[in-house]
Design an enzyme around this catalytic site. Structure first.
Site, short mmCIF file in Angstrom:
data_model
loop_
_atom_site.label_atom_id
_atom_site.label_comp_id
_atom_site.label_asym_id
_atom_site.label_seq_id
_atom_site.Cartn_x
_atom_site.Cartn_y
_atom_site.Cartn_z
N ALA A 109 51.46 58.40 5.37
CA ALA A 109 52.52 58.99 4.54
C ALA A 109 52.14 58.88 3.07
O ALA A 109 51.44 57.95 2.66
CB ALA A 109 53.82 58.23 4.80
N GLU B 68 49.50 56.94 13.37
CA GLU B 68 50.70 57.20 14.19
C GLU B 68 50.66 58.63 14.77
O GLU B 68 51.04 58.85 15.91
CB GLU B 68 51.97 56.95 13.37
CG GLU B 68 52.17 55.46 13.12
CD GLU B 68 53.37 55.17 12.23
OE1 GLU B 68 53.37 55.66 11.08
OE2 GLU B 68 54.30 54.49 12.68
N GLY C 297 50.67 56.37 8.88
CA GLY C 297 51.18 57.57 9.54
C GLY C 297 50.06 58.41 10.15
O GLY C 297 50.29 59.12 11.14
N1 3HC Z 1 49.80 57.79 -0.41
C1 3HC Z 1 49.61 58.30 -1.64
N2 3HC Z 1 48.41 58.27 -2.26
C2 3HC Z 1 47.39 57.72 -1.60
C3 3HC Z 1 47.53 57.17 -0.33
C4 3HC Z 1 48.79 57.23 0.29
N3 3HC Z 1 49.01 56.79 1.53
N4 3HC Z 1 46.33 56.68 0.05
C5 3HC Z 1 45.49 56.92 -0.94
N5 3HC Z 1 46.11 57.56 -1.95
C6 3HC Z 1 45.55 58.07 -3.19
C7 3HC Z 1 45.11 56.96 -4.14
O1 3HC Z 1 46.18 56.54 -4.94
C8 3HC Z 1 44.04 57.66 -4.92
O2 3HC Z 1 44.69 58.50 -5.83
P1 3HC Z 1 44.06 58.74 -7.27
O3 3HC Z 1 42.73 59.38 -7.04
O4 3HC Z 1 45.07 59.58 -7.95
O5 3HC Z 1 43.92 57.37 -7.84
C9 3HC Z 1 43.38 58.59 -3.91
O6 3HC Z 1 44.34 58.74 -2.86
C10 3HC Z 1 42.09 58.01 -3.33
O7 3HC Z 1 42.39 56.71 -2.82
P2 3HC Z 1 41.44 55.44 -3.06
O8 3HC Z 1 40.96 55.45 -4.47
O9 3HC Z 1 42.19 54.27 -2.59
O10 3HC Z 1 40.24 55.82 -2.09
P3 3HC Z 1 39.29 54.83 -1.32
O11 3HC Z 1 38.31 55.70 -0.65
O12 3HC Z 1 38.82 53.74 -2.21
O13 3HC Z 1 40.23 54.13 -0.21
C11 3HC Z 1 41.85 54.08 1.58
C12 3HC Z 1 40.73 54.88 0.85
C13 3HC Z 1 41.25 52.81 2.19
C14 3HC Z 1 42.42 54.98 2.64
C15 3HC Z 1 42.94 53.66 0.56
O14 3HC Z 1 43.28 54.79 -0.22
C16 3HC Z 1 44.20 53.16 1.20
O15 3HC Z 1 44.23 52.03 1.63
N6 3HC Z 1 45.25 53.99 1.22
C17 3HC Z 1 46.55 53.57 1.74
C18 3HC Z 1 46.58 53.67 3.25
C19 3HC Z 1 47.91 53.22 3.74
O16 3HC Z 1 48.38 52.14 3.44
N7 3HC Z 1 48.57 54.08 4.52
C20 3HC Z 1 49.89 53.82 4.98
C21 3HC Z 1 50.84 54.62 4.15
S1 3HC Z 1 52.48 54.25 4.54
C22 3HC Z 1 52.80 55.07 5.96
O17 3HC Z 1 51.96 55.78 6.47
C23 3HC Z 1 54.21 54.92 6.48
C24 3HC Z 1 54.37 55.45 7.86
O18 3HC Z 1 54.21 54.36 8.79
C25 3HC Z 1 55.74 56.04 8.06
#
Ligand code: 3HC
Ligand code: NAI
Length: 759
Positions: A93, A137, A134
């Site tokens: 998400a 998921e 997500g």
């Molecule tokens: N939402 C919004 N923005 C996100 C995002 C997310 N889930 N994941 C990454 N981004 C953005 C970052 O902020 C970054 O933006 P920017 O270029 O403007 O700074 C861009 O995407 C690239 O991300 P990274 O610099 O972190 O890229 P890396 O390659 O270093 O890392 C990653 C990749 C390991 C996937 C890391 O981005 C990460 O851990 N992301 C979060 C993953 C996460 O926690 N997902 C769960 C989201 S909550 C959810 O899904 C709820 C559901 O259960 C209902």
């Protein structure tokens, strides 16, 4: 279905595909493979496309829903592959969406996954890059999952202060059982494809084109009924000792959580899957999700997530960013000094696939260093192997140990990690600037010394830079990158890019004693010492800070690190003892309060864990479990008598306020002095290098949540009561922000201005 590593068949899918829409941001694209795939079944491909990581924004979700419906009703489609654009499935998400309450007509991710799962046509997830949160998921909603060998999956929601809220806590246990699901969901750890295959999260791994392989797979499955592959209707694999497993897992979660809510809520949601029918489990998951989402902790953790990402966007006052300054490639690096830090730095470089020359001062230290480095590398190689990764430790030419400076002639970068001694460091940098090629970058791992003074003895001061790693260097993620007066943007860019390659979180900071992290630590540690002079015990101070969320209180940390670190150097310089010079009042340095307690303990040989005694006692030298020490309490009582200190009962609130607010106050001073570019930099450093509880969002964020006027009022109160402790005097920047009505953290940098910037 094969569970073995299976390369894709490598047969090209005959073009042309019918493309219903072109790839563009925020669209889920639809390609019909219909009549083209091996002339048999018709496989539709739905590609999630929202660069860079295909997160689910409102538009993406709506499009995904439409395209799944489209595939479901198109009679030519017999099976569907869901994949992500640009080699990434989805990072889940869009976290930014959580703060918008108005969802309009956007479908929930859960309802779209439900649509996918209920489809009668086989749905196959083709996972490349990442499938997190997500994203995973959605893949769990599919009936099959094929992943590339380099892909990672996981449910990291817990690290954002929430839980998987689109059925992840109910579907994963039905797929892989309770124990593995509890581990994955309560820790949020990332899982490489090989481990995911072993656990049963994915059905097949491919080494080549994942989407092609998934299309073939989907084609094979197109006339198979999907009923058995809907996780919503599966039973949880049962275990005879389930109650004991759950009890044990809860103890572990509680122990690690320290006031952090999400892990325990994740635990509850997973355990609900065992007792409740699927739909009821989903309701429980949803309730817990909304409870967490509205907690301050989710806000703090999501702030920390974006604060960390902002560190890469750091720009020079001139507007040029370290990224546009173009980092130089580093193929070969040298590390000088193979003690505590040098060893871990060698390992970090090797893991980034950089060849290393490792240098020591004499044969004995070289052999000790070699042994330690090889042991660390073997352990890392084993750990990586278990998750399906490789680390080639013994590849010829990758690691060379030496005593000879001439071996450093052709390296691209040197990291010096010798003793913290300015004269020694200057000698080494002078030598390096004559031996190394002129374009080599010369980095120092000093914890606090002046980068400019070191650079001044070299021929190319613009190539000199501070790279402050944290102990143990192969584990700790933080890297302070210190920008000296002469350091070039290219040197900064190179250090930041090297940090990223090593998996570190680089934060650019200015040059001053202790930089950001150790400078903040000073007032915090001083308060801890003053508090026990005034009547607290080390136990009370540690417990208060552990209750706040630190893994260890300052006195336990001091015992672990060794009280003698720093003390020896100060002793050599004649800076220890109660009075300095002897005629001055005791417990004062230049009119400021000074606590000689630590000096006195060191003089008694109490260096902490290594000697079995410090602020606590241990069962033996090297023992790890601290026990309260009656001797120390007696010693503190005598000390207070000697110096006529009136003992008082100190509340937990006072302990927290004095320790935390003095640290925050120094943070404001660091911002005014232009040493940190923004409050987010301070927070990122303190969370990743100093054990600040992430769910509190970092010290500056914490101050804004407490209320800047509250912090100011408390500091004023403690400063009045302790006029000889300058670090309690509120910083002018804090006063200014309060006067401006306490604007949010994101506005502080613009209010500081750049006139003092050291960056
Ligand atoms: N939402 C919004 N923005 C996100 C995002 C997310 N889930 N994941 C990454 N981004 C953005 C970052 O902020 C970054 O933006 P920017 O270029 O403007 O700074 C861009 O995407 C690239 O991300 P990274 O610099 O972190 O890229 P890396 O390659 O270093 O890392 C990653 C990749 C390991 C996937 C890391 O981005 C990460 O851990 N992301 C979060 C993953 C996460 O926690 N997902 C769960 C989201 S909550 C959810 O899904 C709820 C559901 O259960 C209902
Ligand atoms: P250490 O004492 O464990 O190791 C220093 C090593 O440098 C020793 O093995 C020594 O033999 C070697 N050395 C000394 N002179 C040398 C020379 N002329 N040529 C080659 N090698 C030489 O020290 P540690 O703890 O690894 O610290 C190194 C640097 O890292 C210091 O500047 C320290 O302030 C800094 N630092 C230390 C941290 C820690 O937690 N120990 C954390 C962050 C930075």
């Amino acid at each position: 279905m094969s569970l073995a590593l299976k390369p894709s068949l490598g047969v090209a899918i005959p073009p042309p595909f019918t493309q219903y829409s072109s790839l563009q941001t925020d669209r889920v694209d639809w390609e019909s493979m219909a009549q083209y795939v091996l002339g048999k079944a018709a496989v539709a491909v739905i590609r999630i496309c929202n660069p860079p990581l295909n997160t689910f924004s409102a538009k993406t979700l709506l499009a995904l829903q439409q395209e799944v419906k489209h595939a479901n009703i198109d009679p030519t489609v017999k099976a569907v592959v869901i994949c992500g654009a640009n080699g990434k499935f989805s990072a889940g998400a869009d976290i930014k969406m959580f703060s918008s309450l108005d969802r309009g007509s956007t479908p929930s991710l859960g309802s779209v996954i439900d649509l996918i799962e209920k489809s009668d046509k086989p749905m196959v997830a083709a996972i490349e890059g990442v499938a997190f949160g997500g994203g995973l998921e959605v893949a769990l909603g599919c009936h099959y999952r094929i992943a590339h060998v380099q892909a990672r999956v996981g449910l990291p929601e817990v690290t954002l202060g929430i839980l998987p809220g689109a059925g992840g806590t109910q579907r994963l246990p039905r797929l892989i059982g309770i124990p593995a699901s509890l581990d994955i969901i309560t820790t949020g750890r990332h899982i490489w494809a090989a481990e995911a295959l072993k656990l049963g999260i994915i059905d097949e791994i491919v080494e080549e084109n994942t989407v092609e392989a998934a299309i073939r797979f989907a084609e094979r499955m197109s006339d198979h009924p999907v009923g058995l592959h809907r996780l919503c209707s599966k039973q949880i694999p049962s275990l005879p000792n389930m109650d004991a497993i759950i009890k044990e897992a809860l103890v572990k979660v509680k122990k690690q959580a320290r006031g952090y809510l999400a892990p325990e809520m994740c635990f509850q949601a997973v355990v609900a899957s065992l007792h409740l029918p699927f739909e009821e489990g989903l309701r429980k998951e949803r309730d817990l999700f909304h409870f967490l989402l509205s907690s301050g902790q989710a806000k703090a953790l999501q702030y920390a997530f974006f604060a960390q990402r902002n560190m890469e966007k750091w720009t020079l006052p001139s507007g040029a960013s370290w990224k546009t300054a173009a980092p130089k490639p580093i193929q070969r690096a040298a590390v000088i000094g193979l003690g505590t830090m040098g060893r871990g730095i060698v390992v970090s470089l090797m893991k980034a696939k950089i060849a290393v020359v490792a240098m020591e001062q004499d044969k004995n230290n070289l052999e000790q260093g070699r042994g330690a480095v090889m042991a660390l590398l073997d352990r890392e190689a084993l750990r990586m192997q278990q998750s399906g990764q490789t680390l080639d430790v013994h590849k010829p030419g990758l690691l060379h140990f030496t005593l000879d400076f001439n071996a450093l002639q052709d390296v691209d970068l040197v990291i010096e990690a010798v003793f913290e001694d300015m004269a020694l460091k200057k000698k080494i940098f002078h030598k390096l600037s004559t031996v190394c090629k002129p374009e080599a970058f010369l980095c120092t791992n000093t914890s606090c010394l002046d980068i400019d003074e070191i650079a001044a003895v070299t021929r190319h001061p613009h190539q000199v830079i501070g790279t402050h790693f944290f102990s143990p260097a192969h584990v700790m993620k933080l890297l302070e990158v210190i920008y000296g007066q002469h350091t070039s943007p290219t040197a900064i860019a190179t250090a930041m890019s090297l940090g990223k390659a090593m998996g570190k979180i680089g934060v650019v900071v200015g040059n001053c004693f202790g930089f950001v992290g150790n400078r903040l630590l000073g007032p915090f540690r001083d308060q801890a010492h003053f508090l026990i002079e005034e009547g607290s015990t080390p136990e009370e101070v540690d417990q208060a800070l552990e209750g706040f969320g630190f893994k260890m209180g300052p006195f336990q940390v001091s015992d672990l690190a060794g009280l003698d670190i720093g003390w020896r150097l100060r002793k050599e310089q004649g800076l220890t003892g109660a009075s300095l010079p002897l005629s001055t009042p005791p417990r004062k340095r230049g009119g400021r309060r000074y606590s000689p307690l630590l000096d006195f303990l060191c003089e008694k040989g109490r260096y902490g864990q290594k000697t079995g005694k410090g602020w606590y006692q241990y069962d033996k030298p090297g023992g790890r479990v601290p026990k309260s020490d009656p001797w120390l309490h007696g010693f503190l009582a005598d000390y207070r008598n000697t110096y006529n200190i009136t003992t008082r009962t100190i509340t937990q609130d006072e302990i927290l306020e004095r320790c935390l607010y003095s640290l925050v106050n120094e943070g404001f001073q660091i911002l005014s002095d232009g040493i940190a570019s923004c409050p987010e930099a301070i927070d990122t450093i303190y969370i990743n290098g100093y054990g600040w509880p992430r769910h509190r969002g970092g010290p500056m964020f914490y101050a804004s949540e407490v209320g800047l006027s509250v912090v100011l009022a408390k500091l004023q109160k403690y400063a009045e009561a302790n006029p000889d402790i300058p670090s309690l005097q509120p910083s002018p920047l804090l006063r200014k922000l309060v006067a401006l009505g306490s604007p949010p953290v994101s506005e502080w940098s613009s209010l500081v201005g750049s006139q003092n910037s050291k960056l």
